[in-house]
Design a protein around this motif. Structure first.
Motif, PDB file in Angstrom:
ATOM      1  N   GLU A 160       0.837  -1.202   0.000  1.00 49.97           N
ATOM      2  CA  GLU A 160       0.000   0.000   0.000  1.00 49.97           C
ATOM      3  C   GLU A 160       0.874   1.254   0.000  1.00 49.97           C
ATOM      4  O   GLU A 160       0.562   2.241  -0.687  1.00 49.97           O
ATOM      5  CB  GLU A 160      -0.928  -0.020   1.218  1.00 49.97           C
ATOM      6  N   LEU A 161       1.967   1.212   0.762  1.00 48.12           N
ATOM      7  CA  LEU A 161       2.888   2.349   0.760  1.00 48.12           C
ATOM      8  C   LEU A 161       3.542   2.526  -0.606  1.00 48.12           C
ATOM      9  O   LEU A 161       3.740   3.657  -1.063  1.00 48.12           O
ATOM     10  CB  LEU A 161       3.962   2.145   1.832  1.00 48.12           C
ATOM     11  N   ASP A 162       3.866   1.407  -1.273  1.00 43.88           N
ATOM     12  CA  ASP A 162       4.467   1.491  -2.609  1.00 43.88           C
ATOM     13  C   ASP A 162       3.510   2.149  -3.593  1.00 43.88           C
ATOM     14  O   ASP A 162       3.919   2.977  -4.427  1.00 43.88           O
ATOM     15  CB  ASP A 162       4.849   0.096  -3.107  1.00 43.88           C
ATOM     16  N   LEU A 163       2.232   1.796  -3.529  1.00 46.89           N
ATOM     17  CA  LEU A 163       1.243   2.410  -4.423  1.00 46.89           C
ATOM     18  C   LEU A 163       1.053   3.885  -4.094  1.00 46.89           C
ATOM     19  O   LEU A 163       0.886   4.721  -4.992  1.00 46.89           O
ATOM     20  CB  LEU A 163      -0.089   1.667  -4.316  1.00 46.89           C
ATOM     21  N   ALA A 164       1.079   4.207  -2.797  1.00 44.78           N
ATOM     22  CA  ALA A 164       0.968   5.620  -2.416  1.00 44.78           C
ATOM     23  C   ALA A 164       2.165   6.410  -2.935  1.00 44.78           C
ATOM     24  O   ALA A 164       2.020   7.533  -3.425  1.00 44.78           O
ATOM     25  CB  ALA A 164       0.864   5.737  -0.891  1.00 44.78           C
ATOM     26  N   ASP A 165       3.370   5.812  -2.861  1.00 41.39           N
ATOM     27  CA  ASP A 165       4.559   6.472  -3.406  1.00 41.39           C
ATOM     28  C   ASP A 165       4.438   6.648  -4.916  1.00 41.39           C
ATOM     29  O   ASP A 165       4.830   7.688  -5.469  1.00 41.39           O
ATOM     30  CB  ASP A 165       5.809   5.654  -3.086  1.00 41.39           C
ATOM     31  N   ALA A 166       3.896   5.617  -5.600  1.00 39.89           N
ATOM     32  CA  ALA A 166       3.719   5.708  -7.051  1.00 39.89           C
ATOM     33  C   ALA A 166       2.742   6.824  -7.408  1.00 39.89           C
ATOM     34  O   ALA A 166       2.938   7.566  -8.380  1.00 39.89           O
ATOM     35  CB  ALA A 166       3.240   4.372  -7.609  1.00 39.89           C
ATOM     36  N   MET A 169       2.142   9.531  -5.603  1.00 37.84           N
ATOM     37  CA  MET A 169       2.817  10.802  -5.341  1.00 37.84           C
ATOM     38  C   MET A 169       3.787  11.147  -6.466  1.00 37.84           C
ATOM     39  O   MET A 169       3.869  12.299  -6.899  1.00 37.84           O
ATOM     40  CB  MET A 169       3.549  10.722  -3.999  1.00 37.84           C
ATOM     41  N   ALA A 170       4.517  10.120  -6.945  1.00 36.53           N
ATOM     42  CA  ALA A 170       5.469  10.367  -8.031  1.00 36.53           C
ATOM     43  C   ALA A 170       4.758  10.727  -9.329  1.00 36.53           C
ATOM     44  O   ALA A 170       5.250  11.543 -10.117  1.00 36.53           O
ATOM     45  CB  ALA A 170       6.347   9.133  -8.236  1.00 36.53           C
TER      46      ALA A 170
END
Length: 370
Positions: free
Chosen positions: A188-194, A196-197
């Motif tokens: 979930e954090l990886d998708l949130a980072d994606a 944001m990017a």
């Protein structure tokens, strides 16, 4: 710009005469209260509660109300006699890194302008010292009847001062955070980072108050008598509760990518991906039996896995068939060569045997002649 306060910056033994100028302004549209029946202006009047008389500004002073309701008069002379060193001085007390200042403390912003030719040299000295140290100055000053805290920093070639709230004026965030404990997965954090990017950064100067512009356009149209109420915008119904956070994040990333690239659901496939799909679509199928229908296209216009794998399967079968045929031909050639070799060996053996027999017959004849 008009100054709102004159004084000096106290920098150790250095005194810098300055003028305080507002660094911000509000563009909010203000409205007046009117009488709906005739459009007359409604005003607030300052009236004394004891005698009912309307008062002018010169007749109004300050007073402190105690808990029992009694009023203690306070005059400007009383405040001016208080022993406050910051009444006309911005007194620098320390220099700290900028990241030590909590943004919650930020208040109004001001520009500090050098007041007179004699202030240019010490003003420039302080500005350059702040630049080189990469720090901000913490100061105390008095404005509008109270002592305040401030932060001095460099903006372009000017010293700016941000008013700061006192530390005890910041409320603690008790009872604000979620009470229940929630675990967040790495995916979930990886998708949130994606997400944001994908959203990326924005030029702050490109942001504008669209609501204020719409109100100004409406006022201008009403003033010209050509105002027409806009048609009601279609409001998308709000969805229910978010059940699958991962799905919501994935959709958000896809939508952000499509918005950035200008083509809906195009993704990062590019020209090479399009050509690959077109080639896969026109490749003939070498199958005679009835096959199941192809899987539907995935979001983003990508061809299904089955459609892509069919040409590869046909090529693989052709390659396998060619390989098997080559092996069979090689085996047949090898067998023929073996048979030819065996026949030649047998013929050679027969010839050798015949010569031996002839030699044996000739030998007795020579003995009898002797």
């Amino acid at each position: 710009m008009r100054s709102i306060w004159n004084g000096a910056i106290s920098f150790g033994l250095v005194s810098i005469p300055i003028k305080l100028v507002n660094a911000t302004e509000s563009h909010a549209i203000s409205f007046r209260q009117i009488h709906l029946e005739d459009g007359g202006r409604v005003r607030y009047r300052k009236v004394c509660e004891l005698d009912g008389e309307e008062l002018s500004g010169a007749e109004i002073g300050k007073g402190y109300e105690e808990a029992d309701g009694s009023i203690i008069p306070i005059t400007d002379e009383d405040l001016a006699q208080l022993p406050i060193s910051t009444a006309k001085t911005i007194e620098i007390v320390s220099f700290v890194p900028a990241d030590e200042i909590d943004p919650l403390q930020m208040d109004a912003a001001y520009y500090l302008a050098a007041n007179g030719a004699t202030a240019a040299k010490p003003y420039t000295l302080l500005r350059e010292a702040l630049k080189r140290s990469r720090r901000v100055a913490i100061a105390k000053f008095a404005l509008r009847g109270r002592e305040r805290l401030g932060m001095l920093r460099v903006v372009d070639d000017v010293i700016a001062m941000h008013g700061l709230l006192w530390p005890d004026e910041i409320r603690r965030p008790e009872g604000v955070a979620p009470e229940s404990s929630v675990a967040v997965r790495d995916a979930e954090l990886d998708l949130a980072d994606a997400l944001m990017a994908t959203l990326g950064e924005v030029e702050m100067s490109s942001l504008k108050d669209e609501y204020r512009e719409a109100v100004e356009a409406m006022i201008e149209a009403k003033a010209g008598g050509a105002f027409e109420p806009p048609s009601e915008a279609e409001v998308q119904p709000a969805g229910g509760k978010v059940i699958d956070l991962m799905a919501a994040l994935e959709k958000s990333v896809k939508a952000a990518k499509a918005s950035r690239e200008g083509t809906p659901q195009e993704g990062k496939e590019g020209k090479a991906g399009k050509e690959e799909r077109e080639e896969a679509e026109v490749t003939p199928m070498r199958r005679t039996r009835k096959t199941a229908p192809a899987a539907p296209k995935a979001v983003g216009g990508k061809k299904s896995t089955a459609a892509r794998s069919q040409p590869a399967t046909a090529k693989a079968r052709k390659s396998t068939s060619t390989s098997a045929s080559g092996k069979a031909t090689a085996k047949a050639s090898e067998t023929k060569a073996s048979r030819t070799k065996a026949s030649a060996t047998k013929s050679t053996a027969k010839t050798a045997a015949g010569k031996t027999a002839a030699a044996k017959k000739a030998a007795p004849r020579k003995r009898s002649s002797a």
